[in-house]
Design an enzyme around this catalytic site. Structure first.
Site, short mmCIF file in Angstrom:
data_model
loop_
_atom_site.label_atom_id
_atom_site.label_comp_id
_atom_site.label_asym_id
_atom_site.label_seq_id
_atom_site.Cartn_x
_atom_site.Cartn_y
_atom_site.Cartn_z
N LYS A 161 0.85 -1.21 0.00
CA LYS A 161 0.00 0.00 0.00
C LYS A 161 0.88 1.25 0.00
CE LYS A 161 -0.37 -0.28 5.05
NZ LYS A 161 -1.23 -0.73 6.16
N ARG B 76 -10.87 0.49 14.29
CA ARG B 76 -10.80 1.20 13.02
C ARG B 76 -11.97 0.79 12.13
NH1 ARG B 76 -4.98 1.23 10.06
NH2 ARG B 76 -5.51 -0.92 9.57
N HIS C 35 -6.74 -6.70 12.76
CA HIS C 35 -5.45 -6.01 12.78
C HIS C 35 -5.08 -5.69 14.22
CE1 HIS C 35 -2.15 -3.96 10.96
NE2 HIS C 35 -2.53 -2.75 11.26
N ARG D 289 0.50 -10.72 6.75
CA ARG D 289 0.46 -9.51 5.94
C ARG D 289 1.74 -8.75 6.25
NH1 ARG D 289 -4.67 -9.48 8.68
NH2 ARG D 289 -3.92 -7.66 9.82
N TYR E 162 14.52 31.56 5.63
CA TYR E 162 13.40 32.36 6.13
C TYR E 162 13.49 32.61 7.62
CZ TYR E 162 11.18 31.23 1.66
OH TYR E 162 10.90 31.09 0.34
N CYS F 86 13.23 25.06 3.32
CA CYS F 86 12.31 25.75 2.41
C CYS F 86 11.48 24.71 1.68
CB CYS F 86 13.07 26.60 1.40
SG CYS F 86 14.31 27.68 2.12
N ASP G 57 11.69 23.87 -1.41
CA ASP G 57 12.44 23.13 -2.42
C ASP G 57 13.93 23.02 -2.15
OD1 ASP G 57 9.96 23.43 -4.10
OD2 ASP G 57 10.61 25.51 -3.94
C1 LIG Z 1 -0.63 -1.71 6.88
C2 LIG Z 1 -1.26 -2.95 7.36
C3 LIG Z 1 -0.49 -4.11 7.52
C4 LIG Z 1 1.01 -4.13 7.43
O1 LIG Z 1 1.55 -3.65 8.62
P1 LIG Z 1 3.13 -3.68 8.86
O2 LIG Z 1 3.30 -3.16 10.24
O3 LIG Z 1 3.71 -2.75 7.85
O4 LIG Z 1 3.57 -5.06 8.66
C5 LIG Z 1 -1.16 -5.28 7.83
N1 LIG Z 1 -2.49 -5.30 7.99
C6 LIG Z 1 -3.25 -4.19 7.88
C7 LIG Z 1 -4.72 -4.29 8.07
C8 LIG Z 1 -2.67 -2.98 7.56
O5 LIG Z 1 -3.42 -1.89 7.46
#
Ligand SMILES: *Cc1c(COP(=O)(O)O)cnc(C)c1O
Length: 376
Positions: free
Chosen positions: A40, A138, A168, A221, A270, A316, A318
């Site tokens: 992602k 969430r 998660h 994941r 600045y 800044c 850039d």
């Molecule tokens: C981003 C995410 C992950 C990956 O998490 P890491 O800490 O980068 O391994 C796994 N599951 C869900 C639902 C996430 O949003």
């Protein structure tokens, strides 16, 4: 933003490190466990398509992304492995996902009923993963009755194929596992209510896997670990030890575009927050907060040639300036973030400096910085 290909600044990504990290994690998988690469947010700033292709070279079972467009980007790049969108996709787009063989998350009951209408109209079947809120707070089901209703709704429903169920963790990166255990318990309870049988039931992220948490998960994941970063990311605490060897893949480099001596009383940038109290050599680097190198990095030391030099004056949009120990030629290499975890300007140190986590520092790096890839 348009990539600055005519500017000496880039994010360099070591694809060997990416592949090595995945190989190492694969050895760490439990029996039967599959690895889904989380790519992602443009692979945490590393470049989604290139990272996904590198991951395929070493073998992964699928991919996770956060939004539908990220999944479509992978499909357009001819990636055919399973892709799960972890976030909430508007139900009206369920047919687009189904037509592209992209799996979506069911965040709640309303979503399920809405999505069904759109799928029915187009006679499409969508692969879904039931989202469970076991304590992350969430998305996903957190009430027994809702989950039971959804489960019955999905049973023998031709519009959906129940590919998964997942939750998660909020604190798998923490040494204190009280809340982690609470989440596992809640998840197991929710699981016991199901009247459908998902193909994959999964909870592991990088932290749960590399810190060896004792929990059943058909899929890991694997996100931050791909990029070689230890997920233990609380700036105040020291890292938990990963049982998987992780090698950072990202560095952020540029060059000096201007060098000069300023004199006592001369200010830099600045607001003149830096004023020279003697003759001082100042170098300019063509990168700024528009690139994701935020103003809070003022004072952080980047490597110029062989010296670590503080960023002086405000950063800044850039450009930013550094104080040099001696005159250095224009074109001298500047390593803003090093991929060597032992260097003081490694990404974790940079994140600590601005009171955040390395995930955020990597994601902030804008598309204006071209990604350059190297491997042996
Ligand atoms: C981003 C995410 C992950 C990956 O998490 P890491 O800490 O980068 O391994 C796994 N599951 C869900 C639902 C996430 O949003």
């Amino acid at each position: 933003m348009v990539p600055g290909i005519h500017r000496p600044a880039s994010v360099n990504v070591n694809l060997d490190a990416i592949k090595e990290n995945i190989r190492n994690e694969k050895k760490n998988l439990k029996d039967g466990q599959k690895l889904f690469a989380v790519v992602k947010a443009n692979a945490y700033g590393h470049g989604a398509v290139r990272v996904a292709k590198a991951a395929l070279e070493v073998g992964v079972a699928g991919f996770c992304v956060a939004i539908l467009d990220e999944a479509l980007q992978l499909r357009r790049a001819d990636i055919v492995k399973p892709i799960l969108v972890l976030g909430v996709v508007s139900p009206e787009y369920a047919p687009i996902a189904a037509a592209n063989d992209i799996s979506l998350t069911i965040p709640n009951l309303e979503w399920l009923k809405e999505a069904e209408k759109y799928l029915e109209k187009e006679h499409l079947q969508l692969k879904v993963h039931i989202g469970i809120d076991s304590g992350m707070g969430r998305i996903g089901f957190n009430e027994d009755e809702d989950l039971i209703e959804a489960s019955n709704y999905l049973k023998d429903n031709p519009n959906f194929f129940v590919e998964g169920m997942f939750a998660h963790f909020a604190s798998a990166d923490s040494a204190d596992d009280t809340y982690f255990k609470h989440q596992v318990e809640k998840f197991n309870h929710m699981k016991s209510l199901l009247t459908v049988k998902p193909k994959w039931i999964h909870v592991d992220n990088t932290a749960a896997s590399v810190f060896g948490k004792d929990v059943k998960s058909d899929i890991v994941r694997f996100g931050i670990g791909i990029y070689g970063l230890n997920p233990s990311s609380n700036p105040a605490s020291s890292d938990l030890n990963s049982q998987v060897k992780l090698t950072p893949a990202l560095s952020f480099v540029s060059e000096l575009t201007h060098v000069k001596t300023i004199h006592k009383g001369d200010g830099v940038s600045y607001g003149s927050t830096f004023v020279a109290d003697k003759d001082t050599i100042i170098g300019t680097v063509p990168v700024g907060y528009a690139d994701g190198w935020i103003r809070k990095f003022q004072g952080f030391k980047v490597k110029v040639g062989n010296s670590y030099c503080p960023i002086v004056g405000r950063i800044c949009m850039d450009q930013f300036m550094v104080e040099l120990p001696e005159k250095m030629p224009i074109g001298t290499k500047v390593t803003i973030i090093s991929d060597n975890p032992n260097d003081p300007n490694n990404i974790k140190a940079a994140a600590d400096y601005v009171d955040t986590i390395h995930y955020e520092v990597a994601c902030l790096l804008d598309d204006r910085l071209p990604r350059k890839y190297f491997e042996k």
